[in-house]
Design a protein around this motif. Structure first.
Motif, PDB file in Angstrom:
ATOM      1  N   PRO A 471      33.415 -48.306  32.241  1.00 25.92           N
ATOM      2  CA  PRO A 471      32.878 -49.087  30.852  1.00 25.92           C
ATOM      3  C   PRO A 471      32.613 -49.093  29.322  1.00 25.92           C
ATOM      4  O   PRO A 471      32.470 -49.783  29.035  1.00 25.92           O
ATOM      5  N   THR A 472      31.894 -47.529  29.648  1.00 29.37           N
ATOM      6  CA  THR A 472      31.900 -47.106  28.011  1.00 29.37           C
ATOM      7  C   THR A 472      32.831 -46.409  27.366  1.00 29.37           C
ATOM      8  O   THR A 472      32.503 -46.071  25.629  1.00 29.37           O
ATOM      9  N   LEU A 473      34.142 -46.333  28.014  1.00 25.35           N
ATOM     10  CA  LEU A 473      34.959 -46.181  26.957  1.00 25.35           C
ATOM     11  C   LEU A 473      35.466 -46.256  25.748  1.00 25.35           C
ATOM     12  O   LEU A 473      35.527 -45.651  24.498  1.00 25.35           O
ATOM     13  N   ASP A 474      35.090 -47.734  25.129  1.00 26.29           N
ATOM     14  CA  ASP A 474      35.453 -48.059  24.307  1.00 26.29           C
ATOM     15  C   ASP A 474      34.576 -47.949  23.035  1.00 26.29           C
ATOM     16  O   ASP A 474      34.530 -47.745  22.169  1.00 26.29           O
ATOM     17  N   GLU A 475      32.977 -48.356  23.440  1.00 28.71           N
ATOM     18  CA  GLU A 475      31.393 -47.329  22.766  1.00 28.71           C
ATOM     19  C   GLU A 475      31.964 -46.161  21.951  1.00 28.71           C
ATOM     20  O   GLU A 475      32.015 -46.009  21.181  1.00 28.71           O
ATOM     21  N   ARG A 476      33.097 -45.376  23.164  1.00 29.57           N
ATOM     22  CA  ARG A 476      33.086 -43.890  22.637  1.00 29.57           C
ATOM     23  C   ARG A 476      33.848 -43.918  21.461  1.00 29.57           C
ATOM     24  O   ARG A 476      33.920 -42.432  21.040  1.00 29.57           O
ATOM     25  N   LEU A 477      34.698 -44.410  21.581  1.00 32.17           N
ATOM     26  CA  LEU A 477      36.486 -44.201  20.778  1.00 32.17           C
ATOM     27  C   LEU A 477      35.446 -44.585  19.250  1.00 32.17           C
ATOM     28  O   LEU A 477      35.711 -44.056  18.417  1.00 32.17           O
ATOM     29  N   ILE A 478      34.946 -46.145  19.193  1.00 30.13           N
ATOM     30  CA  ILE A 478      34.261 -46.678  17.901  1.00 30.13           C
ATOM     31  C   ILE A 478      33.230 -45.198  17.492  1.00 30.13           C
ATOM     32  O   ILE A 478      32.793 -44.785  17.007  1.00 30.13           O
ATOM     33  N   ALA A 479      32.188 -44.792  18.772  1.00 33.56           N
ATOM     34  CA  ALA A 479      31.752 -43.558  17.875  1.00 33.56           C
ATOM     35  C   ALA A 479      32.911 -42.581  17.868  1.00 33.56           C
ATOM     36  O   ALA A 479      32.188 -41.738  16.273  1.00 33.56           O
ATOM     37  N   LYS A 480      33.455 -41.859  17.900  1.00 32.93           N
ATOM     38  CA  LYS A 480      34.695 -40.981  17.595  1.00 32.93           C
ATOM     39  C   LYS A 480      35.256 -40.783  16.415  1.00 32.93           C
ATOM     40  O   LYS A 480      35.075 -40.149  15.369  1.00 32.93           O
ATOM     41  N   ARG A 481      35.818 -42.502  16.516  1.00 32.04           N
ATOM     42  CA  ARG A 481      36.442 -43.121  14.935  1.00 32.04           C
ATOM     43  C   ARG A 481      35.160 -42.501  13.667  1.00 32.04           C
ATOM     44  O   ARG A 481      35.375 -42.289  12.606  1.00 32.04           O
ATOM     45  N   LEU A 482      34.245 -43.223  13.969  1.00 32.37           N
ATOM     46  CA  LEU A 482      32.582 -43.014  13.565  1.00 32.37           C
ATOM     47  C   LEU A 482      32.479 -41.844  12.524  1.00 32.37           C
ATOM     48  O   LEU A 482      32.503 -41.097  11.692  1.00 32.37           O
ATOM     49  N   ALA A 483      32.732 -40.629  14.031  1.00 37.24           N
ATOM     50  CA  ALA A 483      32.443 -39.402  13.844  1.00 37.24           C
ATOM     51  C   ALA A 483      33.583 -38.597  12.715  1.00 37.24           C
ATOM     52  O   ALA A 483      33.000 -37.530  12.186  1.00 37.24           O
ATOM     53  N   ARG A 484      34.572 -39.547  13.086  1.00 31.10           N
ATOM     54  CA  ARG A 484      35.671 -38.412  12.376  1.00 31.10           C
ATOM     55  C   ARG A 484      35.756 -39.147  10.894  1.00 31.10           C
ATOM     56  O   ARG A 484      35.776 -38.494  10.113  1.00 31.10           O
ATOM     57  N   ALA A 485      35.289 -40.438  10.497  1.00 35.27           N
ATOM     58  CA  ALA A 485      34.432 -40.728   9.191  1.00 35.27           C
ATOM     59  C   ALA A 485      34.206 -40.336   8.564  1.00 35.27           C
ATOM     60  O   ALA A 485      34.278 -39.541   7.325  1.00 35.27           O
ATOM     61  N   ALA A 486      33.209 -39.577   9.681  1.00 36.94           N
ATOM     62  CA  ALA A 486      32.357 -39.159   8.407  1.00 36.94           C
ATOM     63  C   ALA A 486      32.014 -37.012   8.844  1.00 36.94           C
ATOM     64  O   ALA A 486      31.948 -37.088   6.787  1.00 36.94           O
ATOM     65  N   ASP A 487      33.220 -37.532   9.407  1.00 34.17           N
ATOM     66  CA  ASP A 487      33.205 -35.519   9.129  1.00 34.17           C
ATOM     67  C   ASP A 487      34.166 -35.810   8.315  1.00 34.17           C
ATOM     68  O   ASP A 487      34.393 -34.974   6.942  1.00 34.17           O
ATOM     69  N   GLU A 488      35.111 -36.133   7.428  1.00 36.33           N
ATOM     70  CA  GLU A 488      35.782 -36.842   6.502  1.00 36.33           C
ATOM     71  C   GLU A 488      36.108 -37.051   5.434  1.00 36.33           C
ATOM     72  O   GLU A 488      35.956 -36.435   3.779  1.00 36.33           O
ATOM     73  N   ALA A 489      34.461 -37.516   5.496  1.00 36.13           N
ATOM     74  CA  ALA A 489      33.419 -37.314   3.558  1.00 36.13           C
ATOM     75  C   ALA A 489      33.018 -36.812   4.034  1.00 36.13           C
ATOM     76  O   ALA A 489      33.078 -36.350   2.417  1.00 36.13           O
ATOM     77  N   ALA A 490      32.740 -35.940   4.104  1.00 33.41           N
ATOM     78  CA  ALA A 490      32.280 -34.210   4.052  1.00 33.41           C
ATOM     79  C   ALA A 490      33.012 -33.263   3.772  1.00 33.41           C
ATOM     80  O   ALA A 490      33.121 -32.587   2.390  1.00 33.41           O
ATOM     81  N   LYS A 491      34.622 -33.278   4.284  1.00 37.67           N
ATOM     82  CA  LYS A 491      35.000 -32.100   3.416  1.00 37.67           C
ATOM     83  C   LYS A 491      36.400 -32.852   4.333  1.00 37.67           C
ATOM     84  O   LYS A 491      36.700 -33.166   5.913  1.00 37.67           O
ATOM     85  N   PRO A 492      37.931 -33.234   3.432  1.00 35.77           N
ATOM     86  CA  PRO A 492      38.621 -33.914   4.302  1.00 35.77           C
ATOM     87  C   PRO A 492      39.055 -33.241   4.851  1.00 35.77           C
ATOM     88  O   PRO A 492      39.478 -31.510   4.151  1.00 35.77           O
ATOM     89  N   LEU A 493      39.891 -33.334   5.993  1.00 32.65           N
ATOM     90  CA  LEU A 493      40.907 -32.511   6.608  1.00 32.65           C
ATOM     91  C   LEU A 493      42.304 -31.753   5.483  1.00 32.65           C
ATOM     92  O   LEU A 493      42.044 -30.947   5.966  1.00 32.65           O
ATOM     93  N   ASP A 494      42.565 -32.883   4.652  1.00 32.33           N
ATOM     94  CA  ASP A 494      43.598 -31.487   3.934  1.00 32.33           C
ATOM     95  C   ASP A 494      42.858 -30.431   2.744  1.00 32.33           C
ATOM     96  O   ASP A 494      43.744 -29.368   2.432  1.00 32.33           O
ATOM     97  N   SER A 495      41.624 -30.624   2.790  1.00 31.16           N
ATOM     98  CA  SER A 495      40.853 -29.978   2.237  1.00 31.16           C
ATOM     99  C   SER A 495      40.692 -28.213   2.812  1.00 31.16           C
ATOM    100  O   SER A 495      41.182 -27.397   2.650  1.00 31.16           O
ATOM    101  N   TYR A 496      40.581 -28.719   4.384  1.00 28.29           N
ATOM    102  CA  TYR A 496      41.049 -27.675   5.094  1.00 28.29           C
ATOM    103  C   TYR A 496      42.696 -27.167   5.556  1.00 28.29           C
ATOM    104  O   TYR A 496      42.562 -25.799   5.124  1.00 28.29           O
ATOM    105  N   ARG A 497      42.723 -27.279   5.594  1.00 26.83           N
ATOM    106  CA  ARG A 497      44.422 -27.555   5.522  1.00 26.83           C
ATOM    107  C   ARG A 497      44.521 -26.460   4.331  1.00 26.83           C
ATOM    108  O   ARG A 497      45.963 -25.113   4.043  1.00 26.83           O
ATOM    109  N   ALA A 498      44.902 -27.386   3.236  1.00 26.25           N
ATOM    110  CA  ALA A 498      45.289 -26.359   1.363  1.00 26.25           C
ATOM    111  C   ALA A 498      44.793 -25.033   1.634  1.00 26.25           C
ATOM    112  O   ALA A 498      45.352 -24.084   1.189  1.00 26.25           O
ATOM    113  N   GLU A 499      43.648 -25.170   1.691  1.00 29.18           N
ATOM    114  CA  GLU A 499      42.496 -23.517   2.067  1.00 29.18           C
ATOM    115  C   GLU A 499      43.099 -22.201   2.833  1.00 29.18           C
ATOM    116  O   GLU A 499      43.482 -21.572   3.050  1.00 29.18           O
ATOM    117  N   GLU A 500      43.533 -23.139   4.275  1.00 27.90           N
ATOM    118  CA  GLU A 500      44.389 -22.323   4.923  1.00 27.90           C
ATOM    119  C   GLU A 500      45.285 -21.805   4.896  1.00 27.90           C
ATOM    120  O   GLU A 500      46.074 -21.068   4.904  1.00 27.90           O
TER     121      GLU A 500
END
Length: 541
Positions: A471-500
């Protein structure tokens, strides 16, 4: 105990024993059996308590077995002898088979038996049986043998010669589907079954029953997903891959070898499929050898995006029973007009797929590793929210062995967040196989369970359905999206990809040809002239 693994190459069984023995605290080293002098020197340097030979193509030198306990892993039951044990078992339709650990003596496969195991012989290819049932039985038997202080008496034996192509040649006007499948599977994956299609000599691989199809025996009657269907006396078989009988020819999808054919397109052969139960979507992709070409990556990405549109909350990425994924497809790269350009296309297609898994905010994603994984395949699994693995799975989470390849698939983002920066660097530099117990300690996987593929699948389904019903899965998915947004703000996925990809561009197009040489040697099975020092630990002292 000091153990020296003596092997022709660091194949799947040798890797599995390395992992299992190391996990139990043994001091393990490995030497490739290049010639007698090298093997004798290796034993002198290693001073092993026991030499274990899981995969050899020639006899152990007398100077070694006379002075050291040498245990040979034979992929056959007690009494079976010869170099093609599993081939004969499949071809002769044995219902059960086994593995024997015996002591090396002057006569091949005739020394005292130290341990043995048996198992039902599943209807599958030789390579699939070798990686699963044979490997499981070999580990169990080796562990028993190491506990013993003296061996048993020699048993009565039956010698079987090396299998020739004539021993399993298909008679299309006489053989039924079961016989044809047994013959092809007895040779799959090495050397393949030699046959002719349209007067073109080819080795047959990746055969499956073509239910509901029939035609004149021996004729090609349909095509599906790059495979061709060939009629038998009572039906037909799909042949997914072929290798031309030519120097340096590689195993490729059948139609890539035969060229365009005027055959009806018929559903039946597929290497990607989706099923859905109790709020969970299961995406299967049992690619041959776990290899993911540009085209396969694109099709799998389309299938994943379609699965993410379904009214479910959990997607399980199942891979296949033999391999989860081994990353980019080295054979299609080697045969391309420009291997460098195809390498670039392939790694970008892998990256596109990984990015969609990482950024999937609508579902909880689970990577369910039924089989082994290597290189980019490991990091593609880390793109999922939860990584589960079958107990017997072996991971190779590194690229360095392929000519110092840097790697991509967003590993510089995915690996440190699971293992930490220091451990991440240690993992990719180690070049060693990792078992599931160590993988869980490192943070590469979240859990491991299940002895067999069937047991693992059942437990995965229970786990996935429990998450879907949470029953808490929807809340977990919200937390997942927020964590991904925070990671993207810190360093975009495109930057990791370009460096690699800056590093990968040098691997593919730079002046150092190491990647191209290593790829060629790997896919053409060019024997190594010496054992790498990260395996031959006895040579580092």
């Amino acid at each position: 105990m000091r153990i020296l693994l003596l092997a022709h190459s660091f194949n799947s069984l040798t890797q599995r024993l390395w992992v299992e023995l190391s996990e139990r605290g043994h001091d393990v080293s490995c030497e490739f059996d290049v010639n007698d002098a090298v093997t004798i020197q290796a034993v002198e340097l290693a001073r092993p308590d026991v030499v274990i030979a899981p995969f050899l193509k020639r006899a152990i030198p007398e100077a070694v077995w006379k002075n050291h306990l040498c245990l040979v892993v034979h992929p056959g039951p007690v009494g079976d002898r010869g170099p093609a044990a599993l081939d004969w078992a499949i071809l002769e339709g044995k219902e059960s088979w086994g593995v024997t650990v015996l002591q090396a003596k002057a006569e091949m496969d005739a020394g005292p038996v130290w341990a043995s195991r048996s198992f039902p012989l599943r209807h599958a290819s030789k390579s699939s049986l070798y990686r699963n049932e044979v490997a499981d039985a070999a580990v169990s038997a080796v562990l028993e043998a190491l506990e013993k202080t003296e061996g048993a008496r020699p048993a009565a034996t039956t010698w079987k010669p090396a299998m020739k192509q004539a021993d399993r040649a298909i008679r299309w006007n006489q053989d039924d589907t079961a016989t044809v499948l047994a013959k092809i599977r007895s040779a799959d994956g090495t050397p393949g079954l030699l046959d002719e299609i349209g007067a073109k000599p080819v080795y047959l691989h990746d055969a499956h029953a073509a239910n509901g199809l029939s035609g004149p025996p021996g004729s090609l009657i349909a095509q599906s997903g790059g495979a061709v269907a060939r009629a038998t006396v009572d039906g037909a078989v799909w042949i997914g891959h072929l290798r031309a009988r030519e120097e340096h020819a590689l195993k490729l999808p059948a139609l890539a070898v035969l060229g365009p054919l005027e055959l009806p397109e018929t559903p039946g052969y597929h290497d990607i499929w989706y099923d859905e139960r109790h709020g969970v979507g299961y995406l299967h992709f049992p690619f041959v050898n776990g290899a993911m070409s540009t085209e396969r990556c694109e099709r799998l990405r389309e299938a994943f995006l379609a699965a993410a549109q379904r009214p479910t909350k959990v997607i399980v990425l199942m891979g296949g029973p033999d391999f989860w994924s081994n990353g980019i497809h080295l054979c299609t790269i080697e045969t391309a007009a420009s291997p460098a350009a195809e390498s670039w296309c392939n790694i970008n297609a892998m990256n596109d797929l990984c990015r969609d898994i990482i950024t999937c905010g609508s579902h909880l994603t689970i990577a369910a590793m039924q089989g082994n994984a290597g290189a980019g395949g490991v990091f593609m699994a880390l793109a999922a929210d939860l990584v589960l693995a079958r107990d017997a799975v072996v991971l190779n989470p590194h690229y360095k062995g392929m000519g110092n390849l840097y790697g991509s698939e967003y590993w510089t983002y995915l690996l440190p967040r699971r293992c930490g920066e220091d451990k991440a660097r240690e993992v990719v530099e180690a070049r060693l196989p990792v078992g599931t117990a160590e993988a869980e300690r490192l943070g590469l996987i979240d859990s491991h369970f299940g002895t067999t593929v069937a047991e693992f699948r059942t437990l995965v389904e229970q786990t996935a359905e429990a998450h879907a019903a949470d029953p808490t899965l929807d809340e977990r998915l919200i937390a997942k999206r927020l964590a991904r947004a925070a990671d993207e703000a810190a360093k975009p996925l495109d930057s990791y990809r370009a460096e690699e990809l800056e590093h990968m561009k040098l691997n593919f197009y730079g002046f150092d040809p190491s990647y191209h040489v290593a790829r060629y040697n790997f896919i053409h099975k060019v024997p190594k002239s010496r054992t790498p020092l990260y395996l031959a630990r006895h040579r580092r002292k």
